[in-house]
Design an enzyme around this catalytic site. Structure first.
Site, PDB file in Angstrom:
ATOM      1  N   GLN A  89      34.254  45.036 -31.169  1.00 14.43           N
ATOM      2  CA  GLN A  89      35.340  44.632 -32.070  1.00 14.43           C
ATOM      3  C   GLN A  89      35.741  45.750 -33.025  1.00 14.43           C
ATOM      4  O   GLN A  89      36.922  45.931 -33.329  1.00 14.43           O
ATOM      5  CB  GLN A  89      34.915  43.386 -32.848  1.00 14.43           C
ATOM      6  CG  GLN A  89      36.054  42.752 -33.628  1.00 14.43           C
ATOM      7  CD  GLN A  89      35.625  41.490 -34.351  1.00 14.43           C
ATOM      8  OE1 GLN A  89      34.739  40.782 -33.888  1.00 14.43           O
ATOM      9  NE2 GLN A  89      36.238  41.214 -35.490  1.00 14.43           N
ATOM     10  N   HIS A 113      32.498  35.585 -30.797  1.00 17.06           N
ATOM     11  CA  HIS A 113      31.920  36.265 -29.629  1.00 17.06           C
ATOM     12  C   HIS A 113      31.135  35.260 -28.795  1.00 17.06           C
ATOM     13  O   HIS A 113      30.118  34.730 -29.244  1.00 17.06           O
ATOM     14  CB  HIS A 113      30.996  37.404 -30.089  1.00 17.06           C
ATOM     15  CG  HIS A 113      31.749  38.535 -30.726  1.00 17.06           C
ATOM     16  ND1 HIS A 113      31.812  39.798 -30.163  1.00 17.06           N
ATOM     17  CD2 HIS A 113      32.492  38.586 -31.857  1.00 17.06           C
ATOM     18  CE1 HIS A 113      32.552  40.582 -30.938  1.00 17.06           C
ATOM     19  NE2 HIS A 113      32.970  39.875 -31.973  1.00 17.06           N
ATOM     20  N   CYS A 162      29.287  35.774 -26.359  1.00 14.01           N
ATOM     21  CA  CYS A 162      27.928  36.226 -26.024  1.00 14.01           C
ATOM     22  C   CYS A 162      26.946  35.743 -27.088  1.00 14.01           C
ATOM     23  O   CYS A 162      25.761  35.575 -26.810  1.00 14.01           O
ATOM     24  CB  CYS A 162      27.872  37.744 -25.857  1.00 14.01           C
ATOM     25  SG  CYS A 162      28.278  38.700 -27.318  1.00 14.01           S
ATOM     26  N   CYS A 193      33.307  41.757 -24.476  1.00 13.07           N
ATOM     27  CA  CYS A 193      32.312  42.580 -25.146  1.00 13.07           C
ATOM     28  C   CYS A 193      31.637  43.494 -24.130  1.00 13.07           C
ATOM     29  O   CYS A 193      31.306  43.076 -23.025  1.00 13.07           O
ATOM     30  CB  CYS A 193      31.307  41.703 -25.889  1.00 13.07           C
ATOM     31  SG  CYS A 193      29.664  41.679 -25.226  1.00 13.07           S
ATOM     32  N   GLU A 194      31.495  44.751 -24.500  1.00  9.40           N
ATOM     33  CA  GLU A 194      30.989  45.723 -23.536  1.00  9.40           C
ATOM     34  C   GLU A 194      29.483  45.600 -23.321  1.00  9.40           C
ATOM     35  O   GLU A 194      28.947  46.180 -22.381  1.00  9.40           O
ATOM     36  CB  GLU A 194      31.353  47.144 -23.955  1.00  9.40           C
ATOM     37  CG  GLU A 194      30.613  47.670 -25.168  1.00  9.40           C
ATOM     38  CD  GLU A 194      31.039  49.094 -25.504  1.00  9.40           C
ATOM     39  OE1 GLU A 194      32.104  49.529 -25.055  1.00  9.40           O
ATOM     40  OE2 GLU A 194      30.272  49.766 -26.221  1.00  9.40           O
ATOM     41  N   HIS A 195      28.812  44.850 -24.150  1.00  7.97           N
ATOM     42  CA  HIS A 195      27.363  44.709 -23.990  1.00  7.97           C
ATOM     43  C   HIS A 195      26.997  43.634 -22.976  1.00  7.97           C
ATOM     44  O   HIS A 195      25.974  43.733 -22.313  1.00  7.97           O
ATOM     45  CB  HIS A 195      26.710  44.392 -25.335  1.00  7.97           C
ATOM     46  CG  HIS A 195      26.994  45.418 -26.383  1.00  7.97           C
ATOM     47  ND1 HIS A 195      27.538  45.109 -27.610  1.00  7.97           N
ATOM     48  CD2 HIS A 195      26.842  46.755 -26.358  1.00  7.97           C
ATOM     49  CE1 HIS A 195      27.704  46.223 -28.301  1.00  7.97           C
ATOM     50  NE2 HIS A 195      27.296  47.225 -27.571  1.00  7.97           N
ATOM     51  N   HIS A 196      27.835  42.589 -22.893  1.00  4.58           N
ATOM     52  CA  HIS A 196      27.508  41.476 -22.010  1.00  4.58           C
ATOM     53  C   HIS A 196      28.629  41.160 -21.015  1.00  4.58           C
ATOM     54  O   HIS A 196      28.438  40.330 -20.135  1.00  4.58           O
ATOM     55  CB  HIS A 196      27.220  40.213 -22.837  1.00  4.58           C
ATOM     56  CG  HIS A 196      26.103  40.389 -23.830  1.00  4.58           C
ATOM     57  ND1 HIS A 196      26.328  40.761 -25.137  1.00  4.58           N
ATOM     58  CD2 HIS A 196      24.761  40.278 -23.692  1.00  4.58           C
ATOM     59  CE1 HIS A 196      25.167  40.863 -25.772  1.00  4.58           C
ATOM     60  NE2 HIS A 196      24.203  40.574 -24.920  1.00  4.58           N
TER      61      HIS A 196
HETATM   62 ZN    ZN Z   1      28.088  40.734 -26.412  1.00  4.15          ZN
END
Ligand code: ZN
Length: 212
Positions: free
Chosen positions: A144, A172, A174, A103-106
């Site tokens: 996703q 996910h 995260c 995931c690109e956020h975490h």
């Molecule tokens: Zn994430």
């Protein structure tokens, strides 16, 4: 970027297909990983961690190898023209393809299964290439929704079919690991193009084929 030579060993459905595209050996992050270890309160010089920066570097080279891979190279040589295909309604469905992404956020994994369907317009793709194509986009930082769309769009571009459908089901980490809640929740995304978007009947046929 120069491509490494594929090994000569063959594996059935495994990761050592001679046409696999190989990641670079390093993405140069070992010194940064060492710094992370310090910042989180670890001792990067203790025995168990000595080789960790180099290992993490190699792991990330692999996990992000999709950035260095052209989808067309992956499917190269496995596109076939079938004169009779496309005159009827033969749907091609490949279901339950495992994938692992970040995931690109975490920068924490999300993973699950992807189902792909298309209605050919003369051109068909070797079925073993669909998991490869999925990996090209999964081995990058992703959300996703975009992963799902990119797989569908690339098949549309490569095969020019009458339609493409992609459904992804993923967990996910995260969310699970940070205890956000709903630790067993599965996120579903879909991308429907061409006849799969326009015809509810075609879409429903696909959705019933990937069920269960
Ligand atoms: Zn994430």
């Amino acid at each position: 970027m120069a491509k490494r030579k594929a090994p000569t060993s063959k594996a059935k459905g495994g990761a050592t297909d001679p046409e696999d595209v190989f990641p670079p050996d390093s993405v140069g992050i070992a010194p940064l990983v060492r710094q992370i270890l310090k910042n989180i309160g670890e001792d990067p010089d203790r025995e168990g961690l000595l080789k960790t920066p180099a290992r993490v570097d190699r792991a990330w080279a692999f996990l992000t190898s999709g950035y260095h891979t052209d989808p067309r190279d992956v499917v190269n040589g496995a596109i076939f023209t079938e004169k009779t295909v496309g005159t009827h309604d033969e749907m091609v469905v490949v279901r339950d393809v495992e994938f692992y992404s970040l995931c690109e956020h975490h920068m924490i994994p999300f993973f699950g299964t992807i189902h792909v369907g298309y209605l050919p317009n003369r051109k068909v793709i070797g079925l073993s290439k669909i998991p490869r194509l999925i990996d090209v986009f999964a081995r990058r930082l992703q959300v996703q929704e975009r992963l799902t769309q990119q797989i569908a769009q690339s098949l549309l571009t490569i095969l020019n079919p009458r339609g493409v459908a992609v459904v992804a089901e993923a967990r996910h980490l995260c969310m699970c690991m940070r205890g956000v809640q709903k630790q067993n929740s599965v996120t579903t995304t879909s991308s429907m193009l061409g006849v799969f978007r326009n015809s509810p009947q075609t879409r429903n046929e696909f959705l019933s084929l990937i069920k269960g």
